[in-house]
Design a protein around this motif. Sequence first.
Motif, PDB file in Angstrom:
ATOM      1  N   VAL A  65      -6.836  -0.014  -6.453  1.00 11.19           N
ATOM      2  CA  VAL A  65      -5.787  -1.014  -6.636  1.00 11.19           C
ATOM      3  C   VAL A  65      -5.215  -0.849  -8.033  1.00 11.19           C
ATOM      4  O   VAL A  65      -5.943  -0.607  -8.997  1.00 11.19           O
ATOM      5  CB  VAL A  65      -6.315  -2.445  -6.406  1.00 11.19           C
ATOM      6  CG1 VAL A  65      -7.484  -2.767  -7.322  1.00 11.19           C
ATOM      7  CG2 VAL A  65      -5.205  -3.465  -6.595  1.00 11.19           C
ATOM      8  N   CYS A  66      -3.891  -0.952  -8.131  1.00 11.81           N
ATOM      9  CA  CYS A  66      -3.189  -0.832  -9.404  1.00 11.81           C
ATOM     10  C   CYS A  66      -2.418  -2.119  -9.669  1.00 11.81           C
ATOM     11  O   CYS A  66      -1.573  -2.519  -8.855  1.00 11.81           O
ATOM     12  CB  CYS A  66      -2.234   0.359  -9.367  1.00 11.81           C
ATOM     13  SG  CYS A  66      -1.238   0.545 -10.862  1.00 11.81           S
ATOM     14  N   VAL A  67      -2.702  -2.757 -10.788  1.00 14.73           N
ATOM     15  CA  VAL A  67      -1.960  -3.955 -11.203  1.00 14.73           C
ATOM     16  C   VAL A  67      -0.864  -3.495 -12.155  1.00 14.73           C
ATOM     17  O   VAL A  67      -1.140  -2.858 -13.178  1.00 14.73           O
ATOM     18  CB  VAL A  67      -2.883  -4.980 -11.871  1.00 14.73           C
ATOM     19  CG1 VAL A  67      -2.082  -6.192 -12.354  1.00 14.73           C
ATOM     20  CG2 VAL A  67      -3.972  -5.425 -10.888  1.00 14.73           C
ATOM     21  N   THR A  68       0.378  -3.813 -11.809  1.00 11.95           N
ATOM     22  CA  THR A  68       1.517  -3.298 -12.543  1.00 11.95           C
ATOM     23  C   THR A  68       2.580  -4.374 -12.668  1.00 11.95           C
ATOM     24  O   THR A  68       2.350  -5.533 -12.368  1.00 11.95           O
ATOM     25  CB  THR A  68       2.044  -2.014 -11.849  1.00 11.95           C
ATOM     26  OG1 THR A  68       3.077  -1.436 -12.623  1.00 11.95           O
ATOM     27  CG2 THR A  68       2.543  -2.285 -10.439  1.00 11.95           C
ATOM     28  N   ASP A 106      12.095   6.341  -4.385  1.00 11.59           N
ATOM     29  CA  ASP A 106      11.946   4.900  -4.499  1.00 11.59           C
ATOM     30  C   ASP A 106      10.952   4.584  -5.603  1.00 11.59           C
ATOM     31  O   ASP A 106       9.839   5.101  -5.617  1.00 11.59           O
ATOM     32  CB  ASP A 106      11.438   4.315  -3.172  1.00 11.59           C
ATOM     33  CG  ASP A 106      11.481   2.809  -3.120  1.00 11.59           C
ATOM     34  OD1 ASP A 106      11.463   2.162  -4.170  1.00 11.59           O
ATOM     35  OD2 ASP A 106      11.526   2.260  -1.988  1.00 11.59           O
ATOM     36  N   ALA A 107      11.345   3.734  -6.550  1.00  8.29           N
ATOM     37  CA  ALA A 107      10.473   3.367  -7.651  1.00  8.29           C
ATOM     38  C   ALA A 107       9.242   2.608  -7.193  1.00  8.29           C
ATOM     39  O   ALA A 107       8.231   2.565  -7.869  1.00  8.29           O
ATOM     40  CB  ALA A 107      11.242   2.523  -8.665  1.00  8.29           C
ATOM     41  N   ARG A 108       9.308   1.997  -6.005  1.00  7.10           N
ATOM     42  CA  ARG A 108       8.198   1.195  -5.523  1.00  7.10           C
ATOM     43  C   ARG A 108       7.159   2.001  -4.763  1.00  7.10           C
ATOM     44  O   ARG A 108       6.109   1.485  -4.404  1.00  7.10           O
ATOM     45  CB  ARG A 108       8.728   0.059  -4.639  1.00  7.10           C
ATOM     46  CG  ARG A 108       9.456  -1.004  -5.423  1.00  7.10           C
ATOM     47  CD  ARG A 108      10.123  -2.008  -4.526  1.00  7.10           C
ATOM     48  NE  ARG A 108      11.274  -1.421  -3.857  1.00  7.10           N
ATOM     49  CZ  ARG A 108      12.115  -2.112  -3.099  1.00  7.10           C
ATOM     50  NH1 ARG A 108      11.908  -3.414  -2.913  1.00  7.10           N
ATOM     51  NH2 ARG A 108      13.141  -1.533  -2.528  1.00  7.10           N
ATOM     52  N   GLY A 109       7.455   3.263  -4.510  1.00  5.54           N
ATOM     53  CA  GLY A 109       6.456   4.108  -3.861  1.00  5.54           C
ATOM     54  C   GLY A 109       6.366   3.943  -2.372  1.00  5.54           C
ATOM     55  O   GLY A 109       5.319   4.152  -1.780  1.00  5.54           O
ATOM     56  N   ARG A 110       7.458   3.562  -1.735  1.00 11.62           N
ATOM     57  CA  ARG A 110       7.428   3.466  -0.269  1.00 11.62           C
ATOM     58  C   ARG A 110       8.824   3.573   0.276  1.00 11.62           C
ATOM     59  O   ARG A 110       9.794   3.515  -0.462  1.00 11.62           O
ATOM     60  CB  ARG A 110       6.792   2.148   0.163  1.00 11.62           C
ATOM     61  CG  ARG A 110       7.506   0.921  -0.402  1.00 11.62           C
ATOM     62  CD  ARG A 110       6.871  -0.339   0.087  1.00 11.62           C
ATOM     63  NE  ARG A 110       7.585  -1.475  -0.483  1.00 11.62           N
ATOM     64  CZ  ARG A 110       7.294  -2.725  -0.193  1.00 11.62           C
ATOM     65  NH1 ARG A 110       6.310  -3.002   0.611  1.00 11.62           N
ATOM     66  NH2 ARG A 110       7.972  -3.717  -0.715  1.00 11.62           N
ATOM     67  N   ALA A 150       0.845  -1.197   0.000  1.00 11.17           N
ATOM     68  CA  ALA A 150       0.000   0.000   0.000  1.00 11.17           C
ATOM     69  C   ALA A 150       0.873   1.236   0.000  1.00 11.17           C
ATOM     70  O   ALA A 150       1.886   1.303   0.703  1.00 11.17           O
ATOM     71  CB  ALA A 150      -0.912   0.005   1.224  1.00 11.17           C
ATOM     72  N   SER A 151       0.495   2.224  -0.802  1.00 15.21           N
ATOM     73  CA  SER A 151       1.240   3.473  -0.877  1.00 15.21           C
ATOM     74  C   SER A 151       0.324   4.535  -1.471  1.00 15.21           C
ATOM     75  O   SER A 151      -0.895   4.344  -1.551  1.00 15.21           O
ATOM     76  CB  SER A 151       2.503   3.295  -1.735  1.00 15.21           C
ATOM     77  OG  SER A 151       3.308   4.456  -1.700  1.00 15.21           O
ATOM     78  N   LEU A 167      -3.646   9.334  -4.642  1.00 16.09           N
ATOM     79  CA  LEU A 167      -4.664   8.523  -3.978  1.00 16.09           C
ATOM     80  C   LEU A 167      -4.026   7.322  -3.274  1.00 16.09           C
ATOM     81  O   LEU A 167      -3.178   6.640  -3.856  1.00 16.09           O
ATOM     82  CB  LEU A 167      -5.685   8.006  -4.993  1.00 16.09           C
ATOM     83  CG  LEU A 167      -6.641   9.022  -5.593  1.00 16.09           C
ATOM     84  CD1 LEU A 167      -7.478   8.369  -6.692  1.00 16.09           C
ATOM     85  CD2 LEU A 167      -7.551   9.600  -4.521  1.00 16.09           C
ATOM     86  N   PRO A 168      -4.429   7.038  -2.037  1.00 15.85           N
ATOM     87  CA  PRO A 168      -3.985   5.788  -1.409  1.00 15.85           C
ATOM     88  C   PRO A 168      -4.372   4.601  -2.301  1.00 15.85           C
ATOM     89  O   PRO A 168      -5.523   4.501  -2.739  1.00 15.85           O
ATOM     90  CB  PRO A 168      -4.754   5.769  -0.085  1.00 15.85           C
ATOM     91  CG  PRO A 168      -5.019   7.218   0.211  1.00 15.85           C
ATOM     92  CD  PRO A 168      -5.270   7.846  -1.139  1.00 15.85           C
TER      93      PRO A 168
END
Length: 221
Positions: free
Chosen positions: A76-79, A217-221, A19-20, A30-31
Amino acid sequence: MQQASDRHDVKVRLTEIFASLQGESTRVGLPTVFVRLTGCPLRCVWCDTEYAFQGGESRSIASIVEEVLGHGIEHVCVTGGEPLAQKSCLALLAALCDAGLSVSLETSGALDIAAVDPRVSRVMDLKAPGSGEVARNRWDNLARLNERDEVKIVLADRLDYEWAVQCLAEHRLAQRCTVLLSPVQGKLDPAQLAEWIVRDRLPVRFQLQLHKILWNDARGR
């Protein structure tokens, strides 16, 4: 067509769930729960998620949906990687929609998007020449885009920008959906790109990767 009850037994190869804040697209800020699938057939020179190319674990769609719902976040984002490189991604997207979530898909634009559940917002790349993968663009995908979708073009230099301007005109991209232009971090000065967009009155949205500004951070956290 696969029944909803059957989808949950299907497995996908998963790199991570976390979650980010959404760092890109019109959902920026947006969360969001990110579901990052493993594997990608492209090798963009500026890729920031090479760790997702290999490895991962095999997980059932049921367990993924359960974990996503456990975060208590609507979006939710599928990536990836490239999520559509796994055929079972289509079933995962449908299952997440069935669970009442607001679902987006980040895809490279190199694979067919036609079979993606219509409830999903597709955020599709067009690969500019500076990516090294411009030949992989699947141009017939453009005809499938609608107002729910978005096109993202990542730019490394002035030549990439001119290429994007040509694509906007030739394919009427802004009439199809929202278009996002984003600079490659460390390659193209964001202020320079912003100036070009304003000067040329482009019908696009300028984009920086929020997660890199906040956390580097590329992962968002």
